[in-house]
Design an enzyme around this catalytic site. Sequence first.
Site, PDB file in Angstrom:
ATOM      1  N   TYR A 224       0.853  -1.188   0.000  1.00  0.00           N
ATOM      2  CA  TYR A 224       0.000   0.000   0.000  1.00  0.00           C
ATOM      3  C   TYR A 224       0.888   1.236   0.000  1.00  0.00           C
ATOM      4  O   TYR A 224       1.987   1.227   0.557  1.00  0.00           O
ATOM      5  CB  TYR A 224      -0.916  -0.036   1.235  1.00  0.00           C
ATOM      6  CG  TYR A 224      -1.896   1.113   1.343  1.00  0.00           C
ATOM      7  CD1 TYR A 224      -2.688   1.493   0.261  1.00  0.00           C
ATOM      8  CD2 TYR A 224      -2.042   1.800   2.542  1.00  0.00           C
ATOM      9  CE1 TYR A 224      -3.590   2.541   0.365  1.00  0.00           C
ATOM     10  CE2 TYR A 224      -2.955   2.850   2.660  1.00  0.00           C
ATOM     11  CZ  TYR A 224      -3.722   3.215   1.567  1.00  0.00           C
ATOM     12  OH  TYR A 224      -4.603   4.254   1.669  1.00  0.00           O
TER      13      TYR A 224
ATOM     14  N   TYR B 217      -3.468   5.501   9.017  1.00  0.00           N
ATOM     15  CA  TYR B 217      -2.956   4.149   8.744  1.00  0.00           C
ATOM     16  C   TYR B 217      -1.760   3.941   9.671  1.00  0.00           C
ATOM     17  O   TYR B 217      -0.615   4.109   9.281  1.00  0.00           O
ATOM     18  CB  TYR B 217      -2.548   4.033   7.276  1.00  0.00           C
ATOM     19  CG  TYR B 217      -2.281   2.622   6.787  1.00  0.00           C
ATOM     20  CD1 TYR B 217      -3.334   1.740   6.538  1.00  0.00           C
ATOM     21  CD2 TYR B 217      -0.988   2.180   6.548  1.00  0.00           C
ATOM     22  CE1 TYR B 217      -3.099   0.460   6.066  1.00  0.00           C
ATOM     23  CE2 TYR B 217      -0.742   0.903   6.070  1.00  0.00           C
ATOM     24  CZ  TYR B 217      -1.801   0.045   5.836  1.00  0.00           C
ATOM     25  OH  TYR B 217      -1.563  -1.227   5.364  1.00  0.00           O
TER      26      TYR B 217
END
Length: 316
Positions: free
Chosen positions: A187, A197
Amino acid sequence: MSSESKPASGLAIDLRGKRAFIAGVADDNGYGWAIAKSLAAAGAEILVGTWVPALNIFETSLRRGKFDESRVLPDGSMLEITKIYPLDAVFDNPEDVPEEIKANKRYAGSSKWTVQEVAESVKQDFGSIDILVHSLANGPEVTKPLLETSRKGYLAAISASSYSYVSLLKHFIPILNPGGSSISLTYIASEKIIPGYGGGMSSAKAALESDTRVLAFEAGRKRRIRVNTISAGPLRSRAAKAIGFIDMMMDYSSANAPLQKELSADEVGNAATFLASPLASAITGAVIYVDNGLNAMGVGVDSPIFAELNIPKDSH
């Protein structure tokens, strides 16, 4: 010449006779499932490894037909999974498993689920594989900022999300046929700031990408195995929903990516199938972006700052 009489394209992806093991399939709405479908559509035989606590629900749902609609392949046939193995990629071998896990009722009824044991079981059942896919990640403190992440949470994210791939490849490489392919999923938070995140997951993805390059060299020299990772854009999967901001990220991508459309899991599955095929025979050690081009953007063009630039927007 009519289209009916034209010869078939010489660049079709044909994986008939190839066998894939996909670690991290536990439902029908994630990238692992999409990769399984695309590989199967190209003719590959599919084996999967499912996290032990999710195994019963997954097998029951499959058996009762809950996934039948999403099992349909482009030619109308159904995705067939030859065998499902219980797998917890956090543990390399039985000696690593603590007593509280052994006694946990969620693991009752399952055996031989460490990485080493699964590799041994696949060897015993099938002899060898050609494609290895790592489609699993976990960060117990993913919703915490990095500054608030504990050492235990950080190391757990690294263990489950990046070292698990090293372990998987280490134990499967003896049964990966020369010329085979190994693929993981990463990612963009590995290289750019994605607030929200957290928990060390951005660090784990950075480690995964670095390991991809090193493993490409080692596995390439050892057994001519190609090792690549796909940096996939946001998908409304069950795992992503646990982070809590997936809808916002999808809206952001739609507003700012060069291609203004929702990313399909199938697009990632198709990219993985290409990487696993002979068409990608010279591609290894690469991060392949499948994110509608969002990785290429340096700014968010939906900012009011850019309102006067008259940037084209998709009106559909």
